[in-house]
Design a protein around this motif. Sequence first.
Motif, short mmCIF file in Angstrom:
data_model
loop_
_atom_site.label_atom_id
_atom_site.label_comp_id
_atom_site.label_asym_id
_atom_site.label_seq_id
_atom_site.Cartn_x
_atom_site.Cartn_y
_atom_site.Cartn_z
N UNK A 199 0.84 -1.20 0.00
CA UNK A 199 0.00 0.00 0.00
C UNK A 199 0.88 1.25 0.00
N UNK A 200 1.92 1.21 0.82
CA UNK A 200 2.84 2.35 0.86
C UNK A 200 3.48 2.57 -0.51
N UNK A 201 3.85 1.51 -1.17
CA UNK A 201 4.45 1.62 -2.50
C UNK A 201 3.47 2.22 -3.51
N UNK A 202 2.20 1.83 -3.42
CA UNK A 202 1.19 2.39 -4.32
C UNK A 202 1.04 3.90 -4.10
N UNK A 203 1.06 4.31 -2.84
CA UNK A 203 0.93 5.74 -2.54
C UNK A 203 2.15 6.50 -3.05
N UNK A 204 3.33 5.91 -2.89
CA UNK A 204 4.55 6.58 -3.36
C UNK A 204 4.56 6.74 -4.88
N UNK A 205 3.83 5.90 -5.58
CA UNK A 205 3.78 5.98 -7.04
C UNK A 205 2.73 6.95 -7.55
N UNK A 206 1.92 7.51 -6.65
CA UNK A 206 0.88 8.45 -7.08
C UNK A 206 1.50 9.76 -7.56
N UNK A 207 0.86 10.41 -8.54
CA UNK A 207 1.36 11.72 -8.99
C UNK A 207 1.40 12.73 -7.85
N UNK A 208 2.46 13.51 -7.79
CA UNK A 208 2.65 14.61 -6.84
C UNK A 208 3.05 14.16 -5.43
N UNK A 209 3.09 12.85 -5.16
CA UNK A 209 3.54 12.37 -3.85
C UNK A 209 5.06 12.29 -3.84
N UNK A 210 5.69 12.87 -2.83
CA UNK A 210 7.15 12.89 -2.76
C UNK A 210 7.71 12.01 -1.64
N UNK A 211 6.90 11.72 -0.64
CA UNK A 211 7.40 10.93 0.48
C UNK A 211 6.22 10.36 1.25
N UNK A 212 6.38 9.15 1.79
CA UNK A 212 5.34 8.55 2.62
C UNK A 212 5.99 7.67 3.67
N UNK A 213 5.43 7.70 4.87
CA UNK A 213 5.97 6.90 5.97
C UNK A 213 4.84 6.50 6.89
N UNK A 214 5.02 5.39 7.60
CA UNK A 214 4.05 4.91 8.57
C UNK A 214 4.66 5.00 9.95
N UNK A 215 3.95 5.64 10.86
CA UNK A 215 4.34 5.72 12.26
C UNK A 215 3.41 4.80 13.04
N UNK A 216 3.94 3.71 13.53
CA UNK A 216 3.13 2.71 14.25
C UNK A 216 3.77 2.44 15.60
N UNK A 217 3.16 2.93 16.66
CA UNK A 217 3.75 2.85 18.00
C UNK A 217 3.16 1.72 18.82
N UNK A 218 2.38 0.83 18.21
CA UNK A 218 1.78 -0.27 18.97
C UNK A 218 2.79 -1.41 19.14
#
Length: 221
Positions: free
Chosen positions: A202-221
């Motif tokens: 899912x993260x890879x799909x978002x990173x491939x979207x037009x105009x997206x430059x960076x994506x990260x998941x913060x998971x503190x569980x």
Amino acid sequence: MRFKNVFNIIGPAMVGPSSSHTAGAARLGRAARHFLGKCPEHVQIILYGSFAETYWGHGTDLALVGGLLDYDTDDDRLPDAAEEADRQGITISFDKGTGNYPHPNFVRIIVQNGEERAEVAGASIGGGNIEIHELNGFDVRGSGQYPMLAVEHMDSKGVLADITRTLSDAELNIGFMDVDRKARSGEAMTVIELDTVPDQSVLNQILQLPYVTRAAVIDLK
């Protein structure tokens, strides 16, 4: 008051002495580690208010460093976090901040690995709970109680629709969303709290979207 998790009632399982100064600090350190997406090589920690005045005696410094090493609040290694960071060659500086800040237990964490740099500013608000106030200079909020997707992108038509559609196609439910932008048609940040952790595809799909430059998941569980 409606309680969201056990932290709100009895506090976290933790290495002491204080849920605000150690458990919350460790979670803020972990948030910075996750936002960078890897172990940092260089860290600057700027402390404000009560954090700045009492961090050494309360172990806030060790908790922050432990969080940067991805230690959870109850990890027995927290008291030795500084030594472990030194063994890994991580350089860490502590400074006292000045000026206005939104909470007595406030910290700004700047992390870097190679050319990659990330900045998280937030507060430990009691009982091990935190509130993220800024990511890379954007005024966005996050509680740390749910998996959080942080997406940097250009402020362009259709970007938010593309991001939310990708999450919907992956059957991920959005609990909260916050957006900030530097200027119209400029850089922007969207933070989305989800009920479940998005996987790497899912993260890879978002990173491939037009105009997206960076994506990260913060998971503190």
